[in-house]
Scaffold this motif. Structure first.
Motif, PDB file in Angstrom:
ATOM      1  N   LEU A   9       0.807  -1.219   0.000  1.00 53.93           N
ATOM      2  CA  LEU A   9       0.000   0.000   0.000  1.00 53.93           C
ATOM      3  C   LEU A   9       0.840   1.268   0.000  1.00 53.93           C
ATOM      4  N   PHE A  10       1.926   1.282   0.734  1.00 58.67           N
ATOM      5  CA  PHE A  10       2.734   2.499   0.747  1.00 58.67           C
ATOM      6  C   PHE A  10       3.272   2.799  -0.655  1.00 58.67           C
ATOM      7  N   GLU A  11       3.539   1.757  -1.445  1.00 66.10           N
ATOM      8  CA  GLU A  11       4.025   1.963  -2.811  1.00 66.10           C
ATOM      9  C   GLU A  11       2.926   2.564  -3.689  1.00 66.10           C
ATOM     10  N   VAL A  12       1.699   2.138  -3.473  1.00 66.47           N
ATOM     11  CA  VAL A  12       0.563   2.708  -4.209  1.00 66.47           C
ATOM     12  C   VAL A  12       0.431   4.188  -3.858  1.00 66.47           C
ATOM     13  N   PHE A  13       0.474   4.500  -2.569  1.00 66.14           N
ATOM     14  CA  PHE A  13       0.335   5.894  -2.152  1.00 66.14           C
ATOM     15  C   PHE A  13       1.522   6.744  -2.602  1.00 66.14           C
ATOM     16  N   GLU A  14       2.704   6.167  -2.689  1.00 67.30           N
ATOM     17  CA  GLU A  14       3.852   6.913  -3.230  1.00 67.30           C
ATOM     18  C   GLU A  14       3.619   7.261  -4.695  1.00 67.30           C
ATOM     19  N   MET A  73      -1.973  -5.420   3.329  1.00 65.15           N
ATOM     20  CA  MET A  73      -3.011  -6.046   2.506  1.00 65.15           C
ATOM     21  C   MET A  73      -3.614  -7.257   3.230  1.00 65.15           C
ATOM     22  N   ARG A  74      -2.838  -7.868   4.115  1.00 65.83           N
ATOM     23  CA  ARG A  74      -3.318  -9.022   4.883  1.00 65.83           C
ATOM     24  C   ARG A  74      -3.854  -8.628   6.253  1.00 65.83           C
ATOM     25  N   LYS A  75      -3.433  -7.503   6.774  1.00 59.89           N
ATOM     26  CA  LYS A  75      -3.741  -7.130   8.153  1.00 59.89           C
ATOM     27  C   LYS A  75      -4.843  -6.081   8.314  1.00 59.89           C
ATOM     28  N   TYR A  76      -5.255  -5.416   7.226  1.00 62.75           N
ATOM     29  CA  TYR A  76      -6.224  -4.330   7.360  1.00 62.75           C
ATOM     30  C   TYR A  76      -7.538  -4.785   7.987  1.00 62.75           C
ATOM     31  N   ASP A  77      -7.875  -6.081   7.858  1.00 63.12           N
ATOM     32  CA  ASP A  77      -9.142  -6.556   8.416  1.00 63.12           C
ATOM     33  C   ASP A  77      -9.159  -6.486   9.940  1.00 63.12           C
ATOM     34  N   GLN A  78      -8.012  -6.255  10.567  1.00 61.06           N
ATOM     35  CA  GLN A  78      -7.959  -6.086  12.020  1.00 61.06           C
ATOM     36  C   GLN A  78      -8.476  -4.720  12.466  1.00 61.06           C
ATOM     37  N   PHE A  79      -8.661  -3.793  11.533  1.00 57.86           N
ATOM     38  CA  PHE A  79      -9.164  -2.463  11.890  1.00 57.86           C
ATOM     39  C   PHE A  79     -10.484  -2.558  12.655  1.00 57.86           C
ATOM     40  N   PRO A 109       7.366  -0.904   7.676  1.00 59.57           N
ATOM     41  CA  PRO A 109       7.338   0.339   8.459  1.00 59.57           C
ATOM     42  C   PRO A 109       6.638   1.510   7.768  1.00 59.57           C
ATOM     43  N   LYS A 110       6.705   1.569   6.448  1.00 56.60           N
ATOM     44  CA  LYS A 110       6.005   2.657   5.745  1.00 56.60           C
ATOM     45  C   LYS A 110       4.495   2.430   5.754  1.00 56.60           C
ATOM     46  N   ASP A 111       4.065   1.173   5.723  1.00 57.50           N
ATOM     47  CA  ASP A 111       2.634   0.883   5.865  1.00 57.50           C
ATOM     48  C   ASP A 111       2.182   1.181   7.292  1.00 57.50           C
ATOM     49  N   ALA A 112       3.037   0.884   8.277  1.00 61.42           N
ATOM     50  CA  ALA A 112       2.714   1.188   9.675  1.00 61.42           C
ATOM     51  C   ALA A 112       2.528   2.695   9.859  1.00 61.42           C
ATOM     52  N   GLU A 113       3.355   3.469   9.171  1.00 62.09           N
ATOM     53  CA  GLU A 113       3.228   4.929   9.235  1.00 62.09           C
ATOM     54  C   GLU A 113       1.895   5.383   8.639  1.00 62.09           C
ATOM     55  N   ILE A 114       1.482   4.756   7.556  1.00 60.76           N
ATOM     56  CA  ILE A 114       0.179   5.081   6.944  1.00 60.76           C
ATOM     57  C   ILE A 114      -0.945   4.799   7.933  1.00 60.76           C
ATOM     58  N   SER A 123      -3.760  12.462   5.709  1.00 58.64           N
ATOM     59  CA  SER A 123      -3.858  11.838   4.387  1.00 58.64           C
ATOM     60  C   SER A 123      -2.678  10.903   4.118  1.00 58.64           C
ATOM     61  N   PRO A 124      -2.952   9.764   3.473  1.00 51.67           N
ATOM     62  CA  PRO A 124      -1.885   8.820   3.177  1.00 51.67           C
ATOM     63  C   PRO A 124      -0.963   9.250   2.042  1.00 51.67           C
ATOM     64  N   ALA A 125      -1.359  10.274   1.285  1.00 49.32           N
ATOM     65  CA  ALA A 125      -0.540  10.711   0.152  1.00 49.32           C
ATOM     66  C   ALA A 125      -0.840  12.162  -0.190  1.00 49.32           C
ATOM     67  N   LYS A 126       0.181  12.824  -0.672  1.00 48.62           N
ATOM     68  CA  LYS A 126       0.029  14.202  -1.124  1.00 48.62           C
ATOM     69  C   LYS A 126      -1.046  14.259  -2.204  1.00 48.62           C
TER      70      LYS A 126
END
Length: 143
Positions: A9-14, A73-79, A109-114, A123-126
């Motif tokens: 996900l962080f790569e998508v937002f980048e 992508m595997r952990k978001y369901d824990q939200f 770590p970049k996904d953790a930051e998101i 916002s996750p991205a500019k």
């Protein structure tokens, strides 16, 4: 057509941050549309979401980027354990916070930051704004 996401996900937002026009940002949001991406956008911009986590940055040790045990992508369901009205509603706060920190420590770590920015409504991205998200995904945000 929705493409299967192979990027973290962080790569998508980048990629979205680097897009120079609104049109490009919209195309990328549509191209990389996934449940995880939608959950991040909803958690960031939907004011009807109430996080059951303390304010500020959680005390966690980021995973090594090259050695993260899982990914967002595997952990978001824990939200669902971290929002009011979700599966974690009846958890003791310490249990919920421990689960949250555990999730952060297993993803890139970049996904953790998101994720930590999502909780802070950053916002996750500019260039991704609530208005843009509502335009691209009109049924995503309730409030």
């Amino acid at each position: 057509m929705v493409e299967t996401v192979t990027l973290l996900l962080f790569e998508v937002f980048e990629k979205i941050s680097k897009a120079s026009t609104k049109k490009e940002k919209i195309e990328l949001l549509k191209k990389y549309n996934s449940s995880a991406l939608l959950n991040i956008l909803k958690g960031t911009f939907d004011d009807s979401i109430e996080w059951l986590l303390p304010d500020g940055s959680p005390p966690y040790t980021p995973a090594e980027a090259h050695n993260a045990a899982s990914n967002l992508m595997r952990k978001y369901d824990q939200f669902k354990y971290f929002v009011k009205g979700g599966s974690g509603n009846n958890l003791l706060p310490i249990k919920r916070e421990t689960m949250f920190i555990g999730m952060l420590e297993t993803i890139h770590p970049k996904d953790a930051e998101i994720v930590t920015n999502m909780i802070k409504r950053i916002s996750p991205a500019k260039g991704i704004t609530k208005a843009l998200v509502k335009e691209v995904f009109p049924d995503l945000i309730k409030k």
